[in-house]
Enzyme design. Structure first.
Site, PDB file in Angstrom:
ATOM      1  N   ASN A   9       0.808  -1.218   0.000  1.00  0.00           N
ATOM      2  CA  ASN A   9       0.000   0.000   0.000  1.00  0.00           C
ATOM      3  C   ASN A   9       0.842   1.270   0.000  1.00  0.00           C
ATOM      4  OD1 ASN A   9      -2.871  -0.925   0.223  1.00  0.00           O
ATOM      5  ND2 ASN A   9      -2.035  -1.996   1.991  1.00  0.00           N
ATOM      6  N   ASN A  11       4.689   1.144  -0.576  1.00  0.00           N
ATOM      7  CA  ASN A  11       5.812   0.992  -1.500  1.00  0.00           C
ATOM      8  C   ASN A  11       5.651  -0.247  -2.371  1.00  0.00           C
ATOM      9  OD1 ASN A  11       7.483   3.211  -0.542  1.00  0.00           O
ATOM     10  ND2 ASN A  11       7.856   1.974   1.285  1.00  0.00           N
ATOM     11  N   ASP A 106       0.444 -10.591   1.265  1.00  0.00           N
ATOM     12  CA  ASP A 106       1.617 -10.309   2.099  1.00  0.00           C
ATOM     13  C   ASP A 106       1.650 -11.197   3.340  1.00  0.00           C
ATOM     14  OD1 ASP A 106      -0.652  -9.033   3.077  1.00  0.00           O
ATOM     15  OD2 ASP A 106       0.359  -7.159   3.575  1.00  0.00           O
TER      16      ASP A 106
END
Length: 256
Positions: A9, A11, A106
């Site tokens: 969100n 990088n 993630d």
């Protein structure tokens, strides 16, 4: 060489794996969202500063928690490298057993990297990202649960943005817990305050699972907190993207 891309969100992290341990990595800002043509132009020139010949890239894996960017990044990289990119997510096969059909890529990659680390016992993975997350993993590779809290930088930006007189500060530990000026007061709250939450959450998770877990931290600011506590065993800012690499290696034969 494998190019792994983790679209977060805040990088987009790129990592070129020359080997499992020889890794060249860099980031660009995720926002503003760009079109595939803008990304193509930006990505085409990103290797030169790192001495990488883009012709040496033989595989591409992408993990993303930003759906509007996923396909644009994939198309741009495929145009540059003339390779088919693999997009991995929570449904990509591995030995990790998910506890939810809502798990972000993630978190899944964090679980995969922790499970395949080859260290026995239960684990906690703390990701100091846009959100601050805690992931529990048992010795069989089953995800036992997740905690999601506001990320440190997210909270700090909100504090500064919603007050009239609090300044932007450097994120570092102050000399004392009790600050004596505005900057050190804020640093104490953000560093020691969040550290207390992290340590308390580790204790609560250990109590709930009945074991002292191996604790792994990752994310942009994990390195700030690791030296301040003995409750974090390993800090690896590339932990998530290493999980993407493992998912690629496990499933690369399925690329059409």
């Amino acid at each position: 060489m494998l190019l792994a891309v983790n679209i977060g969100n805040t990088n987009i992290r790129f990592a070129v794996f020359k080997s499992e341990t020889d890794i060249i990595t860099w980031t660009i800002n995720t926002k503003p969202y760009r079109t595939e043509y803008e990304l193509y132009a930006k990505f085409s020139n990103m290797y030169k500063p790192f001495g990488i010949d883009k012709k040496e890239i033989t595989g591409i894996v992408i993990g993303s928690v930003v759906p509007p960017l996923t396909i644009s990044v994939k198309i741009a990289l495929q145009k540059i490298h003339k390779l088919k990119a693999m997009i991995v997510d929570r449904n990509t096969p591995s030995e990790v057993i998910r506890s939810s059909n809502q798990m972000g890529t993630d978190l899944y990659a964090n679980a995969v990297a922790a499970h395949y680390k080859g260290v026995p016992g239960k684990k906690i993975v703390i990701d100091f990202g846009t959100a601050l997350t805690f992931l529990g993993l048992d010795e069989t590779g089953k995800v036992t649960g997740v905690v999601i809290a506001p990320g440190i930088i997210t909270a700090l930006n909100s504090l500064v943005g919603n007050t009239a007189q609090l300044p932007t500060i450097e994120l570092k530990a102050p000399e004392n817990v009790l600050g004596r000026d505005t900057e050190s007061c804020m640093q104490s709250g953000v560093v020691y305050g969040f550290l207390s939450m992290v340590e308390g959450m580790i204790d609560r998770i250990n109590k709930e699972v009945g074991e002292e877990c191996l604790v792994i931290s990752t994310g942009g600011v994990g390195g700030i907190y690791k030296p301040l506590t003995d409750k974090i065993d390993i800090d690896d800012r590339l932990h998530t993207i290493k999980g993407l690499r493992i998912l690629y290696e496990l499933n690369k034969d399925t690329i059409n």
